[in-house]
Every structure is written in C-alpha cells, then in structure tokens.
Design an enzyme around this catalytic site. Sequence first.
Site, short mmCIF file in Angstrom:
data_model
loop_
_atom_site.label_atom_id
_atom_site.label_comp_id
_atom_site.label_asym_id
_atom_site.label_seq_id
_atom_site.Cartn_x
_atom_site.Cartn_y
_atom_site.Cartn_z
N ARG A 62 32.18 29.35 42.78
CA ARG A 62 33.34 29.63 41.91
C ARG A 62 33.17 31.05 41.38
O ARG A 62 32.28 31.30 40.57
CB ARG A 62 33.37 28.60 40.77
CG ARG A 62 34.57 28.75 39.86
CD ARG A 62 34.50 27.73 38.73
NE ARG A 62 35.67 27.84 37.88
CZ ARG A 62 35.81 28.74 36.91
NH1 ARG A 62 34.84 29.60 36.65
NH2 ARG A 62 36.91 28.79 36.20
N LYS A 112 28.54 35.45 34.45
CA LYS A 112 28.14 34.72 33.22
C LYS A 112 27.09 35.46 32.42
O LYS A 112 26.38 36.33 32.92
CB LYS A 112 27.71 33.30 33.57
CG LYS A 112 28.94 32.42 33.79
CD LYS A 112 28.67 30.96 33.80
CE LYS A 112 30.02 30.24 33.95
NZ LYS A 112 29.88 28.89 34.46
N1 HH2 Z 1 32.62 27.76 34.54
C1 HH2 Z 1 33.70 28.05 33.80
C2 HH2 Z 1 34.88 27.33 33.95
N2 HH2 Z 1 34.98 26.35 34.86
N3 HH2 Z 1 34.00 25.04 36.58
C3 HH2 Z 1 32.93 24.72 37.33
N4 HH2 Z 1 33.01 23.74 38.26
N5 HH2 Z 1 31.74 25.39 37.19
C4 HH2 Z 1 31.57 26.38 36.29
O1 HH2 Z 1 30.45 26.93 36.18
C5 HH2 Z 1 32.70 26.76 35.47
C6 HH2 Z 1 33.91 26.03 35.64
C7 HH2 Z 1 33.65 29.17 32.81
O2 HH2 Z 1 33.98 30.39 33.39
P1 HH2 Z 1 35.43 31.10 33.32
O3 HH2 Z 1 36.51 30.20 33.81
O4 HH2 Z 1 35.35 32.36 34.05
O5 HH2 Z 1 35.64 31.43 31.80
P2 HH2 Z 1 36.45 30.68 30.67
O6 HH2 Z 1 35.90 29.31 30.55
O7 HH2 Z 1 36.20 31.53 29.45
O8 HH2 Z 1 37.90 30.65 31.08
#
Ligand code: HH2
Length: 274
Positions: free
Chosen positions: A239, A204
């Site tokens: 995660r 992040k």
């Molecule tokens: N962060 C993201 C998405 N889902 N779920 C939980 N429980 N906790 C988190 O911190 C979290 C999440 C965002 O990260 P990512 O999926 O890698 O990116 P994007 O939202 O751009 O797909």
Amino acid sequence: MGVVNVTPDSFSDGGELVRPQLAARHARKLVAAGADIVDVGGESTRPGAEPVTADEELRRVAGVLEELDGLAAEISIDTSKACVAEAAIDAGATLVNDVTGLRADPDLAPLVAQRDVECCLVHMQGDPRTMQRDPRYADVVSEVKSFLEERLRFATAEGIREERILVDPGLGFGKTVQHNVTLLRRLHEIAALGRPVVIGASRKRFLGDLTGRSDPRERLAASVTANVIAMGRGARVFRVHDVGATRDALLVASALWSHPGDPVTHPSSVAASV
Ligand code: HH2
C-alpha cells in the site's frame, strides 16, 4: 495498491484530493503508473486523528467512487464502517480494507460475507487517537500473529471465505519504531499464516525516525526499501503513495530474487557468504 486519501488531514497528503475530480484523476494516474488496486479512504487514521461521522465519510468517498466508474483496477475502500463499505461496494469496490480488523462495526463482517468481496484485516493496538501513546508488547510479532489468527477465525465464522481474506501487521498502528522494524524483520512469521500479507510502510513516521526525514514526502527511498525487503519476507500487496517507483523496485527485486526461498534474499546471508 495505490493510496487515494480523500481527507483534509491525512499525514502525508491530507487536503490534496478533497475534490472528487482531483481524487479520481490521481487514482487514474496511480493505475497508469502500475497500481492493480486503488485504496480510497475518507477517514484519516494517522496518530491522533479524530473520528469522522459516517455521513461525512460517505460524502467524501461517494463522489470519487462515482468518478472511478470503469477504472481498470480493483477498487478498495479503506473504512471500518459498514454503511460506507456498502455504498462503495454498490459503486464497484471489491475489497474492504478495515484497519480495525472487523472490530469496529458489527455489521461489516456480515456485509463482506454476504457480498462475497475481499477484506483486509489489519492489526492495531488501541485506536488512532491513542495508539502511539506508549505501545507495549511482550513479543510484537507473536502478538500480532495471534491477533490476525483470531481475526481470521472470526471472519470465517462470520461466513467470509478464507480465500477472500488478506492480513496486514499494521505498521504504525500502536507500534514504536522498534516494533515496526521487528515486524518487518520477521515478516515471514506473519506470511506463515498462509494468507496474502499487505504492508503499509509508505512514508510512515518510523521511516522518518530511521532516516531523519521529517517531511513525509522525502521518505520515498526509505519507503521503497522497506517494501522491497518486505517482499523478500513474504509481503504480496504494497500500500503506497508512490506507485511508479515502488513498482519498478519490486519488479527488479523479484527478477533478481527469482527463488523466494533463496538464502541470498536475506542481506545477512549475503554478508555471511562474501
Ligand atoms: N495505513 C494507513 C491507512 N490505511 N491500510 C492498511 N491495510 N495498512 C496500512 O498500513 C494502512 C492502511 C495510514 O496511512 P495513510 O492512509 O497514508 O494516512 P492517513 O491514515 O492519515 O489517511
């Protein structure tokens, strides 16, 4: 928990896995690397992301879920929409990971209750389009904790069994670098809620700000460090995009920190005792 983003626009891996076969192969690699859960998501929640329609989100995840039939791991669906969650549960998902904490779709909590699956309640200030515009808190940890307490009460009132609920302070969801750092420093206060704490620090932006790494793929060491420290402060589900490295670090750290309450867990105590 390994991340499988079936999105064209995720912040660190968008567009890599839009074909179901590629996404499913990636999921299997994450499981081989040690993931107990794979979190499949069809909508990016990165800061500034535009929402996608239910039809589009369903279309993105349905093919992958079909390919994941028989996977040797728990399947989590990263969605805030009941129709997407329902299709995923029908296809074998047993965890609903909702970054809105069951606030976006009134049909989601009853669905989770009725199907008796797990759910992860995530804290977010604002919504993905606007959340990083000047987020403010009087005390970020107590506000996040009160929010999660309220969401826990809501979820159980909707008929979701408490033992099915996980909580997540939502790093990066309406938080400055300092808010994220404070949440990680005082994560034990969130763990005191008594439900398993999920942490999503992987790659992040706040880690990029702390290290000067603008490319999310160069944030592996920063991500692993954040997860290890989070474990020392009570996090139980991590995660991550990089499962193998995280798994190894968590295993070694937990072997060395065999007593979670041991003061040596906290680097400040190490410094004090040297
Ligand atoms: N962060 C993201 C998405 N889902 N779920 C939980 N429980 N906790 C988190 O911190 C979290 C999440 C965002 O990260 P990512 O999926 O890698 O990116 P994007 O939202 O751009 O797909």
